[in-house]
Scaffold this active site. Sequence first.
Site, PDB file in Angstrom:
ATOM      1  N   MET A   1       0.842  -1.386  -0.158  1.00  0.00           N
ATOM      2  CA  MET A   1       0.059   0.147   0.012  1.00  0.00           C
ATOM      3  C   MET A   1       0.737   1.477   0.047  1.00  0.00           C
ATOM      4  O   MET A   1       0.265   2.278  -0.355  1.00  0.00           O
ATOM      5  CB  MET A   1      -0.847   0.120   1.123  1.00  0.00           C
ATOM      6  CG  MET A   1      -1.004   1.328   1.967  1.00  0.00           C
ATOM      7  SD  MET A   1       0.304   1.220   3.238  1.00  0.00           S
ATOM      8  CE  MET A   1       0.574  -0.488   3.634  1.00  0.00           C
ATOM      9  N   PRO A   2       1.993   1.141   0.223  1.00  0.00           N
ATOM     10  CA  PRO A   2       2.579   2.360   0.424  1.00  0.00           C
ATOM     11  C   PRO A   2       2.293   3.284  -1.123  1.00  0.00           C
ATOM     12  O   PRO A   2       2.477   2.267  -2.113  1.00  0.00           O
ATOM     13  CB  PRO A   2       4.113   2.209   0.541  1.00  0.00           C
ATOM     14  CG  PRO A   2       4.071   0.956   1.282  1.00  0.00           C
ATOM     15  CD  PRO A   2       3.062   0.036   0.824  1.00  0.00           C
ATOM     16  N   LEU A   3       2.237   4.257  -1.250  1.00  0.00           N
ATOM     17  CA  LEU A   3       2.098   5.279  -2.122  1.00  0.00           C
ATOM     18  C   LEU A   3       3.466   5.828  -2.427  1.00  0.00           C
ATOM     19  O   LEU A   3       3.686   6.872  -1.306  1.00  0.00           O
ATOM     20  CB  LEU A   3       0.993   6.139  -2.288  1.00  0.00           C
ATOM     21  CG  LEU A   3       0.794   7.075  -3.401  1.00  0.00           C
ATOM     22  CD1 LEU A   3       0.722   6.543  -4.593  1.00  0.00           C
ATOM     23  CD2 LEU A   3      -0.129   8.134  -3.143  1.00  0.00           C
TER      24      LEU A   3
END
Lengths: 130, 130, 130
Positions: free
Chosen positions: A1-3
């Site tokens: 999920m990191p953006l």
Amino acid sequence: MPLVRFDIVEGRSKLEIGTLLDAAHRALVAAFDIPARDRYQIVQEHAASHLRAEDTGLDIERTDRIVFISVTTRPRGDAAKLKFYREVCRELQESCGIAASDVIISMTTNTDADWSFGRGRAQFMTGELR
Amino acid sequence: MPLVRFDIVEGRSKLEIGTLLDAAHRALVAAFDIPARDRYQIVQEHAASHLRAEDTGLDIERTDRIVFISVTTRPRGDAAKLKFYREVCRELQESCGIAASDVIISMTTNTDADWSFGRGRAQFMTGELR
Amino acid sequence: MPLVRFDIVEGRSKLEIGTLLDAAHRALVAAFDIPARDRYQIVQEHAASHLRAEDTGLDIERTDRIVFISVTTRPRGDAAKLKFYREVCRELQESCGIAASDVIISMTTNTDADWSFGRGRAQFMTGELR
């Protein structure tokens, strides 16, 4: 999920940019222990005049190969963050010839309710992701 | 006050982009119960190669109509966030033909002192806004 | 260490943009009491259609000289933030002729472990910076 947002100086080929994104993602997977397909990356090229990086007195020399990496992530421990800094510098050096002195990283933390990966759902809230 | 960044693939007309921004703003007004003129949007177009979105194993298919939406906002309850995810997907589908599978959203929270809407003032601190 | 993003309408010369960045940095140094070389700036130009700013009912008129300033920083007191809003508007008016009504600012806070200024190190954790 990191953006992950990458701000770089224009002039690289698509192939070079792809190599950079791949390398940075390997570092993130290794440091944060996330699934390989947990990949969300945005890269923006700029004129060199539009990226300014000095060194806060650390005596670090910058070049036009500079990379700003801005990560938005759910909470991560310090150890994971420090590992990411090391790993991404190692990967970018090995794969792209980018010196560790040209890699500037900042992180911002959010929480489970702050993500929707599609379908209008918050997958960390629904239990589809953990 | 939310500040909303949109990262999309290049190639849409100005009209299409305007429609997208209008639709997303309607969703934000409905979900966060903010004034209609509480609108602050930045849209950035990218080559398809410069936006990478996989699916964290959720089996979501992405296309070149993908939209990354990054929201910076004062604290909002989970219900408001979940409503925004649903509403913005509904609006983008209805107004722009963008599938909910192409909408990726992340939010970051800040506080009253973190906003100035002009005139060098922090309007949530001065009481001009609540 | 603050990382500062500027989103502006396209059409300024490199010289004008340099003047804007210099002015904003002076304001940040004065307000946050940071070293002069603690400078990390990214500027992005946009078509006017790609920046939307209304006024949340504050009766503020916007022009094509609008500047969005997005600051990521370690924790700062309210007084420092309010001083930055005032100072950056004063500097942009004096140096660039940008009206305070065209300056929109938001801040996001992170912590010591969230920064690496190069070399793969987290300089606020190692003690190289304080």
